[in-house]
Design an enzyme around this catalytic site. Structure first.
Site, PDB file in Angstrom:
ATOM      1  N   THR A 293       0.777  -1.272  -0.046  1.00  0.00           N
ATOM      2  CA  THR A 293      -0.040   0.103   0.121  1.00  0.00           C
ATOM      3  C   THR A 293       0.752   1.138   0.119  1.00  0.00           C
ATOM      4  OG1 THR A 293      -1.897  -1.003   1.270  1.00  0.00           O
ATOM      5  CG2 THR A 293      -1.761   1.075   1.242  1.00  0.00           C
TER       6      THR A 293
ATOM      7  N   GLN B  51      -4.291 -20.956  18.388  1.00  0.00           N
ATOM      8  CA  GLN B  51      -5.026 -20.095  17.577  1.00  0.00           C
ATOM      9  C   GLN B  51      -5.000 -18.683  18.443  1.00  0.00           C
ATOM     10  OE1 GLN B  51      -8.463 -21.822  16.875  1.00  0.00           O
ATOM     11  NE2 GLN B  51      -7.830 -23.366  15.586  1.00  0.00           N
TER      12      GLN B  51
HETATM   13  N1  ASP Z   1      -2.660  -5.631   0.234  1.00  0.00           N
HETATM   14  C1  ASP Z   1      -1.774  -4.712   0.713  1.00  0.00           C
HETATM   15  C2  ASP Z   1      -0.468  -5.434   0.747  1.00  0.00           C
HETATM   16  O1  ASP Z   1      -0.037  -6.227   1.658  1.00  0.00           O
HETATM   17  C3  ASP Z   1      -2.029  -4.030   2.216  1.00  0.00           C
HETATM   18  C4  ASP Z   1      -1.011  -3.245   2.788  1.00  0.00           C
HETATM   19  O2  ASP Z   1      -0.036  -3.105   2.136  1.00  0.00           O
HETATM   20  O3  ASP Z   1      -1.238  -2.658   3.846  1.00  0.00           O
HETATM   21  O4  ASP Z   1       0.412  -5.386   0.019  1.00  0.00           O
END
Ligand code: ASP
Length: 343
Positions: free
Chosen positions: A13, A279
């Site tokens: 992200t 878990q």
């Molecule tokens: N889907 C993204 C990833 O893991 C989520 C993130 O980066 O927060 O690349």
């Protein structure tokens, strides 16, 4: 001498942009990321980078990518003071765990970070995470040695040991937690290091040795009320399987039905290494506490103690990748390799 830091940009992200057509976030290139953090120049470091081409959403992360990250670090190990790996949050804890085993005898910082909001967004957490990760990667202790000598995850307010942390929130900026090991540092007005929890002398001065081979003949099985014998036996009969991380209830308890116990015992007799991991987010496996855990442990299932699921899975891939026999993997699983468990 200016600190020399190598950034390995894998995607996630932090460097994503919104796709015009679908409005979904997709990975984007590193120059876009850097253009959005002009402040980085104020650090007065020598910063170089290696990028994944193309950068990926970390849901596509795989052992082959871990090899690429390890190679980027190992090939440049002597030329840099520290390494920052930019990575998506979804599989960050798996990567951190895998790297902690693959970078054997690491004595320099490998700081993994990312963000919940892309760097181009006004409220992004990416800028702060990136800057702080770079500062930690450059930090020295009073002896002039790297302050952090291990793989760590920096996210928002905390620096965690990489193989002890898990993603706990899909929303909160403090997305990671490590319940069974204290933070390596707390980030406030300053970066407050917790010296007692920082790893030291891991490599006994013998230098870093990179391991590249991981064996993916490892699976995870979750127990749950209603699990059927058919489903369990199918999973245990997975062709080529060598290891299983069995995720159980509480202190390591599983159904006591004879079909369950027999299926597990039979898999152990076939030479499959089965590690029991809880878990629960906090605490660990104590096999003798309840009869339900005791019966399971009598089948030959080994205790994962307080290891995270991510560390257990990657540790098995790593140990089988070394070409060890099932017996040797069983022995090594119950001892710590890179501070991943409290035994
Ligand atoms: N889907 C993204 C990833 O893991 C989520 C993130 O980066 O927060 O690349």
């Amino acid at each position: 001498m200016k600190p020399r830091i190598l950034i390995v940009y894998t995607g996630g992200t932090i460097g994503m942009i919104e796709d015009q057509a679908t409005k979904a976030l997709r990975p984007f290139d590193f120059s876009h990321l850097m253009d959005n953090v002009p402040k980085i120049k104020m650090l007065d470091y020598v910063i170089d980078n290696i990028q994944f081409d193309p950068p990926i959403d970390s849901s596509d992360m795989s052992p082959a990518h871990w090899q690429d990250i390890v190679r980027a670090i190992a090939d440049n190990y002597d030329s840099y003071d520290g390494f920052v790996v930019l990575h998506g949050t979804d599989t960050m804890a798996y990567t951190a765990s895998a790297l902690s085993f693959m970078l054997d005898g690491l004595e320099k910082p490998v700081i993994i970070t990312g963000s919940q909001l892309p760097i181009g967004e006004v409220r992004t957490d990416g800028e702060e995470n990136l800057i702080t990760a770079l500062q930690i990667a450059a930090e020295r202790d009073t002896d002039g040695r790297p302050m952090v000598q291990e793989v760590a995850i920096l996210f928002e307010d905390y620096l965690w040991r990489g193989n002890r942390a898990s993603k706990r929130s899909a929303d909160n900026f403090n997305a990671f937690r490590s319940s069974n090991y204290p933070e390596l540092a707390r980030i406030g007005l300053g970066i407050h290091y917790n010296r007692e929890s920082l790893h030291r002398d891991h490599g006994h001065g013998s230098g870093m040795r990179a391991h590249y081979t991981l064996d993916t003949n490892v699976i995870a099985i979750d127990v749950f009320p209603g699990i059927t014998e058919t489903a369990l036996r199918h999973m245990l009969a997975t062709p080529g399987i060598k290891g299983i991380v069995l995720r159980t209830y509480g202190t390591g308890n599983a159904p006591t039905a004879a079909w369950f116990t027999e299926a597990i015992a039979e898999a152990v007799r076939r030479g499959i290494v089965i590690a029991n991991v809880t878990q629960c987010a906090d605490g660990g496996v104590h096999p003798g506490r309840y009869l339900a855990g005791d019966i399971l442990s009598n089948t030959g299932v080994i205790s994962g103690a307080d290891i995270t699921f991510e560390a257990a899975l990657t540790k098995m891939m790593f140990l089988f990748g070394l070409g060890l026999s099932p017996e040797a993997v069983r022995r090594r699983m119950v001892h710590t390799i890179a501070g991943e468990m409290s035994v």
